[in-house]
Write a protein that holds these residues in place. Structure first.
Motif, PDB file in Angstrom:
ATOM      1  N   ASP A  15     -91.410 -65.506 -78.512  1.00 13.38           N
ATOM      2  CA  ASP A  15     -91.110 -65.685 -79.942  1.00 13.38           C
ATOM      3  C   ASP A  15     -89.888 -64.875 -80.359  1.00 13.38           C
ATOM      4  O   ASP A  15     -89.026 -65.353 -81.092  1.00 13.38           O
ATOM      5  CB  ASP A  15     -92.316 -65.281 -80.800  1.00 13.38           C
ATOM      6  CG  ASP A  15     -93.525 -66.165 -80.549  1.00 13.38           C
ATOM      7  OD1 ASP A  15     -93.351 -67.289 -80.040  1.00 13.38           O
ATOM      8  OD2 ASP A  15     -94.652 -65.726 -80.859  1.00 13.38           O
ATOM      9  N   TRP A  16     -89.806 -63.634 -79.869  1.00 16.74           N
ATOM     10  CA  TRP A  16     -88.673 -62.787 -80.197  1.00 16.74           C
ATOM     11  C   TRP A  16     -87.377 -63.393 -79.651  1.00 16.74           C
ATOM     12  O   TRP A  16     -86.365 -63.451 -80.362  1.00 16.74           O
ATOM     13  CB  TRP A  16     -88.874 -61.379 -79.607  1.00 16.74           C
ATOM     14  CG  TRP A  16     -87.630 -60.566 -79.630  1.00 16.74           C
ATOM     15  CD1 TRP A  16     -87.109 -59.897 -80.698  1.00 16.74           C
ATOM     16  CD2 TRP A  16     -86.706 -60.383 -78.548  1.00 16.74           C
ATOM     17  NE1 TRP A  16     -85.915 -59.303 -80.354  1.00 16.74           N
ATOM     18  CE2 TRP A  16     -85.642 -59.589 -79.044  1.00 16.74           C
ATOM     19  CE3 TRP A  16     -86.668 -60.822 -77.221  1.00 16.74           C
ATOM     20  CZ2 TRP A  16     -84.559 -59.224 -78.245  1.00 16.74           C
ATOM     21  CZ3 TRP A  16     -85.589 -60.448 -76.433  1.00 16.74           C
ATOM     22  CH2 TRP A  16     -84.550 -59.653 -76.947  1.00 16.74           C
ATOM     23  N   ALA A  17     -87.431 -63.861 -78.400  1.00 17.61           N
ATOM     24  CA  ALA A  17     -86.215 -64.389 -77.774  1.00 17.61           C
ATOM     25  C   ALA A  17     -85.725 -65.641 -78.516  1.00 17.61           C
ATOM     26  O   ALA A  17     -84.535 -65.772 -78.828  1.00 17.61           O
ATOM     27  CB  ALA A  17     -86.480 -64.701 -76.300  1.00 17.61           C
ATOM     28  N   VAL A  18     -86.635 -66.540 -78.813  1.00 20.16           N
ATOM     29  CA  VAL A  18     -86.247 -67.781 -79.495  1.00 20.16           C
ATOM     30  C   VAL A  18     -85.688 -67.469 -80.884  1.00 20.16           C
ATOM     31  O   VAL A  18     -84.635 -67.987 -81.280  1.00 20.16           O
ATOM     32  CB  VAL A  18     -87.449 -68.757 -79.581  1.00 20.16           C
ATOM     33  CG1 VAL A  18     -87.177 -69.894 -80.554  1.00 20.16           C
ATOM     34  CG2 VAL A  18     -87.775 -69.319 -78.192  1.00 20.16           C
ATOM     35  N   ALA A  19     -86.373 -66.606 -81.615  1.00 17.01           N
ATOM     36  CA  ALA A  19     -85.904 -66.257 -82.966  1.00 17.01           C
ATOM     37  C   ALA A  19     -84.540 -65.577 -82.909  1.00 17.01           C
ATOM     38  O   ALA A  19     -83.662 -65.834 -83.738  1.00 17.01           O
ATOM     39  CB  ALA A  19     -86.936 -65.365 -83.669  1.00 17.01           C
ATOM     40  N   LYS A  53     -78.283 -58.717 -76.987  1.00 17.02           N
ATOM     41  CA  LYS A  53     -77.440 -59.899 -76.893  1.00 17.02           C
ATOM     42  C   LYS A  53     -77.179 -60.270 -75.429  1.00 17.02           C
ATOM     43  O   LYS A  53     -77.265 -61.424 -75.048  1.00 17.02           O
ATOM     44  CB  LYS A  53     -76.126 -59.660 -77.635  1.00 17.02           C
ATOM     45  CG  LYS A  53     -75.333 -60.921 -77.826  1.00 17.02           C
ATOM     46  CD  LYS A  53     -74.610 -60.908 -79.139  1.00 17.02           C
ATOM     47  CE  LYS A  53     -73.851 -62.211 -79.335  1.00 17.02           C
ATOM     48  NZ  LYS A  53     -73.177 -62.249 -80.621  1.00 17.02           N
ATOM     49  N   SER A  54     -76.890 -59.248 -74.620  1.00 12.90           N
ATOM     50  CA  SER A  54     -76.617 -59.573 -73.223  1.00 12.90           C
ATOM     51  C   SER A  54     -77.890 -60.056 -72.531  1.00 12.90           C
ATOM     52  O   SER A  54     -77.850 -60.896 -71.645  1.00 12.90           O
ATOM     53  CB  SER A  54     -76.020 -58.363 -72.514  1.00 12.90           C
ATOM     54  OG  SER A  54     -76.964 -57.325 -72.473  1.00 12.90           O
ATOM     55  N   VAL A  55     -79.024 -59.534 -72.983  1.00 15.01           N
ATOM     56  CA  VAL A  55     -80.305 -59.993 -72.454  1.00 15.01           C
ATOM     57  C   VAL A  55     -80.486 -61.479 -72.744  1.00 15.01           C
ATOM     58  O   VAL A  55     -80.902 -62.262 -71.883  1.00 15.01           O
ATOM     59  CB  VAL A  55     -81.462 -59.177 -73.079  1.00 15.01           C
ATOM     60  CG1 VAL A  55     -82.790 -59.875 -72.862  1.00 15.01           C
ATOM     61  CG2 VAL A  55     -81.484 -57.766 -72.520  1.00 15.01           C
ATOM     62  N   LEU A  56     -80.129 -61.866 -73.954  1.00 16.89           N
ATOM     63  CA  LEU A  56     -80.284 -63.265 -74.348  1.00 16.89           C
ATOM     64  C   LEU A  56     -79.271 -64.142 -73.605  1.00 16.89           C
ATOM     65  O   LEU A  56     -79.559 -65.286 -73.273  1.00 16.89           O
ATOM     66  CB  LEU A  56     -80.103 -63.406 -75.860  1.00 16.89           C
ATOM     67  CG  LEU A  56     -81.090 -62.591 -76.701  1.00 16.89           C
ATOM     68  CD1 LEU A  56     -80.674 -62.580 -78.164  1.00 16.89           C
ATOM     69  CD2 LEU A  56     -82.511 -63.144 -76.561  1.00 16.89           C
ATOM     70  N   VAL A 108     -78.316 -63.927 -70.685  1.00 13.96           N
ATOM     71  CA  VAL A 108     -78.825 -64.247 -69.341  1.00 13.96           C
ATOM     72  C   VAL A 108     -79.716 -65.489 -69.374  1.00 13.96           C
ATOM     73  O   VAL A 108     -79.809 -66.244 -68.407  1.00 13.96           O
ATOM     74  CB  VAL A 108     -79.608 -63.030 -68.781  1.00 13.96           C
ATOM     75  CG1 VAL A 108     -80.338 -63.394 -67.498  1.00 13.96           C
ATOM     76  CG2 VAL A 108     -78.672 -61.851 -68.569  1.00 13.96           C
ATOM     77  N   MET A 109     -80.369 -65.709 -70.505  1.00 15.53           N
ATOM     78  CA  MET A 109     -81.273 -66.861 -70.617  1.00 15.53           C
ATOM     79  C   MET A 109     -80.509 -68.174 -70.763  1.00 15.53           C
ATOM     80  O   MET A 109     -81.054 -69.240 -70.533  1.00 15.53           O
ATOM     81  CB  MET A 109     -82.192 -66.693 -71.829  1.00 15.53           C
ATOM     82  CG  MET A 109     -83.082 -65.458 -71.732  1.00 15.53           C
ATOM     83  SD  MET A 109     -84.094 -65.267 -73.218  1.00 15.53           S
ATOM     84  CE  MET A 109     -84.558 -63.541 -73.059  1.00 15.53           C
ATOM     85  N   ILE A 136     -86.404 -69.622 -71.421  1.00 18.23           N
ATOM     86  CA  ILE A 136     -87.059 -68.472 -72.042  1.00 18.23           C
ATOM     87  C   ILE A 136     -88.246 -68.016 -71.194  1.00 18.23           C
ATOM     88  O   ILE A 136     -89.162 -68.813 -70.950  1.00 18.23           O
ATOM     89  CB  ILE A 136     -87.576 -68.846 -73.457  1.00 18.23           C
ATOM     90  CG1 ILE A 136     -86.461 -69.442 -74.327  1.00 18.23           C
ATOM     91  CG2 ILE A 136     -88.258 -67.659 -74.129  1.00 18.23           C
ATOM     92  CD1 ILE A 136     -85.380 -68.472 -74.720  1.00 18.23           C
ATOM     93  N   PRO A 137     -88.247 -66.758 -70.782  1.00 20.11           N
ATOM     94  CA  PRO A 137     -89.449 -66.244 -70.085  1.00 20.11           C
ATOM     95  C   PRO A 137     -90.625 -66.273 -71.065  1.00 20.11           C
ATOM     96  O   PRO A 137     -90.602 -65.553 -72.063  1.00 20.11           O
ATOM     97  CB  PRO A 137     -89.066 -64.804 -69.720  1.00 20.11           C
ATOM     98  CG  PRO A 137     -87.565 -64.759 -69.807  1.00 20.11           C
ATOM     99  CD  PRO A 137     -87.198 -65.727 -70.886  1.00 20.11           C
ATOM    100  N   ALA A 138     -91.608 -67.114 -70.805  1.00 18.41           N
ATOM    101  CA  ALA A 138     -92.585 -67.444 -71.851  1.00 18.41           C
ATOM    102  C   ALA A 138     -94.027 -67.089 -71.499  1.00 18.41           C
ATOM    103  O   ALA A 138     -94.950 -67.494 -72.201  1.00 18.41           O
ATOM    104  CB  ALA A 138     -92.478 -68.932 -72.212  1.00 18.41           C
TER     105      ALA A 138
END
Lengths: 272, 272
Positions: free
Chosen positions: B241-245, B5-8, B10-11, B232-234
């Protein structure tokens, strides 16, 4: 495949449609039980995905898929199972509900025409213009003379579309009255389905025979060489899904979309 | 999940967005490599399907998901991977291409507003109104003063939508210039991708720095509390895909849709 093909051919409604009551709601022809049907559905949806990609890349032809059925007939289910695995960018589902005031202020094909898919896209109609010869006939919402005109109007409209790069295939999901009973009961019994239940569904069920007559007339008047109706035995969901997917793969193969050549000469290009 | 969650978080682009060049295009935080990311994507899309069903059943809230990226940034890919497994009836993708004559004759939000999803539906924008502060800024297609007004107009428009039951989440798929190079090269090299290639893609690539500046301004001016942008680092597709989902599941959980109670008292109903 040869056998499966002839099995599917029987579902296509021809000139002498005959009585709807003669058409089966249950069948297993062409597959070897549920497990086989589900395995083959997987292969079919893989092929559908490949064909859809080419349809999209080529962008010459639209595919319009119409679903009609009695309540609980499985329109939602077949859409999820058959089109779920396909790239959502190439698929567009339109659910036609009770017409709005604005829609009712127009001719009945107005909202339909607005939802016809563009080239390269598979458009799915969950209900359609056929409601105007089904519920409106059963409940005498328009004079008979007006409704009787519609079959030919619909045929002309669909002919026009097919002359303009829209391939049309129509599925009537045919269930028995007993099967509807058990599916309505399941809606009552399953906690996450109860929200869908309305007493009005039961009121409509009381008009079962009138609906069957209206469906029968629709099938015999509007299954044309250019926009055929298929009557799918739909009591068994796995059979229904297999049959619909098989017919769609067959339809798309006949369209034969091909990934186009690059628009320009790409040789000797360097990317800086 | 706490760490993820904290990783996300940051985005999520905050008030002090900082330079886009400081944001990573490559990351692996929150997952344990590709295999783990793919496995968890499966779990996430299962949960997305469940949440989408409740969103649809409840029919109180719409979810609008916006994707923007440089060419080859992965908009098509992420839509296929993340939304592919969801019931196509509850998802509607709109790809905004070069505006038509009719669209250009209207204000720039007119075609956008027309595509906003209804309650119960997840609407996906492949490109969006942000093109009006991206390509139109880079190529000076409108006066600077006109473009500068748009950030605030867009914020007001999105605020209005969120006040009217449309939840908005926006993804910028951030790739490096090197990654774009190798993806363009792959389009040239793969027979079934060549049709997508246009020399114009290379012409746009020459404006890389101008685009990065325009994206940076878009992120810092239009990431709001009610309609946040996520960068999103893409470069790695499986991470993207993982981050967006993950962010979508989180967003839908916060909406918290619940399957409603039946509209009527269903007890003691008998189906004839």
């Amino acid at each position: 495949m040869a056998k499966a093909k002839s099995v599917l051919q029987v579902m296509r409604v021809g000139k002498n449609a005959g009585k709807l009551s003669k058409r089966p709601t249950e069948a297993t022809d062409g597959v070897d039980g549920k497990k086989d049907a589900r395995a083959r559905l997987g292969e079919l949806t893989d092929e559908l995905s490949t064909l859809q990609y080419a349809l999209y890349a080529e962008a010459k032809t639209a595919l319009l898929v119409v679903f009609q059925a009695m309540d609980t007939g499985g329109k939602d289910g077949v859409i999820r199972k058959v089109f779920g695995p396909i790239n959502p960018q190439g698929v567009r589902v339109t659910s036609f509900k009770q017409p709005s005031q604005i829609e009712l202020a127009h001719d009945y094909l107005w909202r339909i025409h607005g939802a016809v898919p563009p080239k390269g896209v598979i458009g799915i109609f969950n209900r359609s213009h056929y409601e105007d010869v089904l519920i409106r006939r059963v409940h005498h919402m328009d004079p008979d003379a007006v409704i009787n005109q519609r079959y030919e109007q619909i045929n002309e409209f669909e002919k026009y579309l097919t002359q303009n790069n829209v391939v049309i295939v129509k599925f009537f999901l045919h269930i028995s009255k007993d099967e509807q009973k058990s599916r309505l009961q399941a809606r009552l019994d399953k906690p996450d389905k109860r929200w869908k239940f309305e007493k009005g569904d039961l009121a409509e069920r009381a008009f079962w025979d009138d609906y069957q007559a209206a469906y029968g007339m629709m099938l015999s008047r509007c299954s044309t060489s250019y926009a055929p109706w298929y009557a799918i035995p739909a009591d068994k969901k796995w059979y229904r899904d297999w049959a619909v997917a098989s017919i769609l793969v067959d339809t798309l193969r006949r369209i034969g979309p091909r990934i186009p050549e690059p628009k320009e000469d790409l040789n000797a290009l360097t990317i800086e």
